[in-house]
Design a protein around this motif. Structure first.
Motif, mmCIF file in Angstrom:
data_model
loop_
_atom_site.group_PDB
_atom_site.id
_atom_site.type_symbol
_atom_site.label_atom_id
_atom_site.label_comp_id
_atom_site.label_asym_id
_atom_site.label_seq_id
_atom_site.Cartn_x
_atom_site.Cartn_y
_atom_site.Cartn_z
ATOM 1 N N GLU A 1 -21.700 76.454 38.355
ATOM 2 C CA GLU A 1 -20.536 77.227 38.789
ATOM 3 C C GLU A 1 -19.573 76.342 39.591
ATOM 4 N N GLY A 2 -20.146 75.500 40.470
ATOM 5 C CA GLY A 2 -19.312 74.619 41.288
ATOM 6 C C GLY A 2 -18.493 73.664 40.441
ATOM 7 N N ILE A 3 -19.121 73.118 39.391
ATOM 8 C CA ILE A 3 -18.418 72.169 38.511
ATOM 9 C C ILE A 3 -17.265 72.886 37.790
ATOM 10 N N VAL A 4 -17.520 74.074 37.277
ATOM 11 C CA VAL A 4 -16.478 74.809 36.531
ATOM 12 C C VAL A 4 -15.322 75.168 37.461
ATOM 13 N N LYS A 5 -15.630 75.652 38.657
ATOM 14 C CA LYS A 5 -14.549 76.039 39.580
ATOM 15 C C LYS A 5 -13.659 74.853 39.904
ATOM 16 N N ARG A 6 -14.276 73.693 40.122
ATOM 17 C CA ARG A 6 -13.469 72.513 40.448
ATOM 18 C C ARG A 6 -12.688 72.029 39.228
ATOM 19 N N ALA A 7 -13.267 72.198 38.051
ATOM 20 C CA ALA A 7 -12.583 71.747 36.823
ATOM 21 C C ALA A 7 -11.326 72.574 36.563
ATOM 22 N N LEU A 8 -11.279 73.788 37.082
ATOM 23 C CA LEU A 8 -10.106 74.638 36.833
ATOM 24 C C LEU A 8 -8.840 74.092 37.488
ATOM 25 N N SER A 9 -8.992 73.145 38.424
ATOM 26 C CA SER A 9 -7.786 72.530 38.982
ATOM 27 C C SER A 9 -7.312 71.353 38.111
ATOM 28 N N LEU A 10 -8.149 70.940 37.162
ATOM 29 C CA LEU A 10 -7.777 69.816 36.284
ATOM 30 C C LEU A 10 -7.333 70.286 34.901
ATOM 31 N N PHE A 11 -7.890 71.408 34.457
ATOM 32 C CA PHE A 11 -7.661 71.861 33.079
ATOM 33 C C PHE A 11 -7.032 73.253 33.060
ATOM 34 N N ASP A 12 -6.314 73.538 31.953
ATOM 35 C CA ASP A 12 -5.739 74.882 31.799
ATOM 36 C C ASP A 12 -6.821 75.891 31.415
ATOM 37 N N GLU A 13 -7.793 75.389 30.657
ATOM 38 C CA GLU A 13 -8.838 76.283 30.160
ATOM 39 C C GLU A 13 -10.174 75.538 30.108
ATOM 40 N N VAL A 14 -11.248 76.202 30.519
ATOM 41 C CA VAL A 14 -12.579 75.602 30.403
ATOM 42 C C VAL A 14 -13.418 76.512 29.499
ATOM 43 N N ILE A 15 -13.934 75.919 28.429
ATOM 44 C CA ILE A 15 -14.814 76.680 27.522
ATOM 45 C C ILE A 15 -16.253 76.295 27.863
ATOM 46 N N ILE A 16 -16.982 77.232 28.430
ATOM 47 C CA ILE A 16 -18.396 76.972 28.730
ATOM 48 C C ILE A 16 -19.152 77.336 27.466
ATOM 49 N N SER A 17 -19.792 76.345 26.857
ATOM 50 C CA SER A 17 -20.412 76.615 25.575
ATOM 51 C C SER A 17 -21.908 76.312 25.609
#
Ligand code: ADP
Length: 165
Positions: free
Chosen positions: A23-39
């Protein structure tokens, strides 16, 4: 004029189960990317405890209020899946030197196969560096309370794993 390309990252993993570290990685990635696809992907080296559908259900619950996070599953090569999704980035989390060595080999192979896709690594915060899905799974299977290792919005009692594993 060139269309502005959305920055899309695929975060592939077993997520068996999804932890506070993920969860921590995804939340931080949202400041770098427009969209994160967790697959959710199958890892040939790991037997899964939760079904793919259950894992997706858990992740969707965690990000139910975040429209920029999409939850999916895939089979086959991660780079092929990224191309299908028009994602230019593969996101992975790093905890330890062992993670780095493992990820380095995968990222270099992916780069050789698909030079247009970049792997991006986010280093976990120290409070999450000991959190590991395999250990969390062992605690759950042994009847322990693993709630401190998973996102606060998840109640592990709501999800059933494979008792025979
Ligand atoms: P895989 O089987 O693909 O390694 P995992 O679900 O174990 O799948 O991990 C998915 C990604 O999340 C990997 O990049 C892994 O390094 C990262 N990860 C796992 N646990 C943590 C954590 N506690 N903090 C940060 N990243 C993590």
């Amino acid at each position: 004029m060139q269309p502005i390309m959305k920055k899309i990252a695929v975060f592939p993993g077993s997520f068996d189960p999804f932890t506070l570290g993920h969860e921590g990685i995804v939340k931080r990635a949202l400041s770098l990317f427009d969209e994160v696809i967790i697959s959710v992907g199958a890892n040939a080296l790991k037997k899964s405890f939760y079904s793919v559908d259950t894992r997706k259900e858990m992740i969707m619950k965690v990000f139910r209020n975040e429209p920029r996070v999409i939850v999916d599953h895939y089979e086959g090569l991660t780079v092929d899946y990224c191309k299908k999704k028009k994602a230019g980035f593969i996101l992975r989390g790093l905890r330890t030197a062992a993670d780095f060595e493992f990820e380095r080999a995968i990222a270099q192979v992916n780069k050789a196969m698909a030079p247009e896709i970049e792997s991006v690594f986010i280093l976990t915060i120290p409070e999450h560096s000991h959190i590991n899905s395999t250990i969390v799974k062992d605690i759950i299977r042994s009847g322990g309370d693993a709630s401190q290792f998973v996102p606060a919005s998840l109640n592990l009692k709501d999800y059933k794993g494979d008792e025979d594993l």
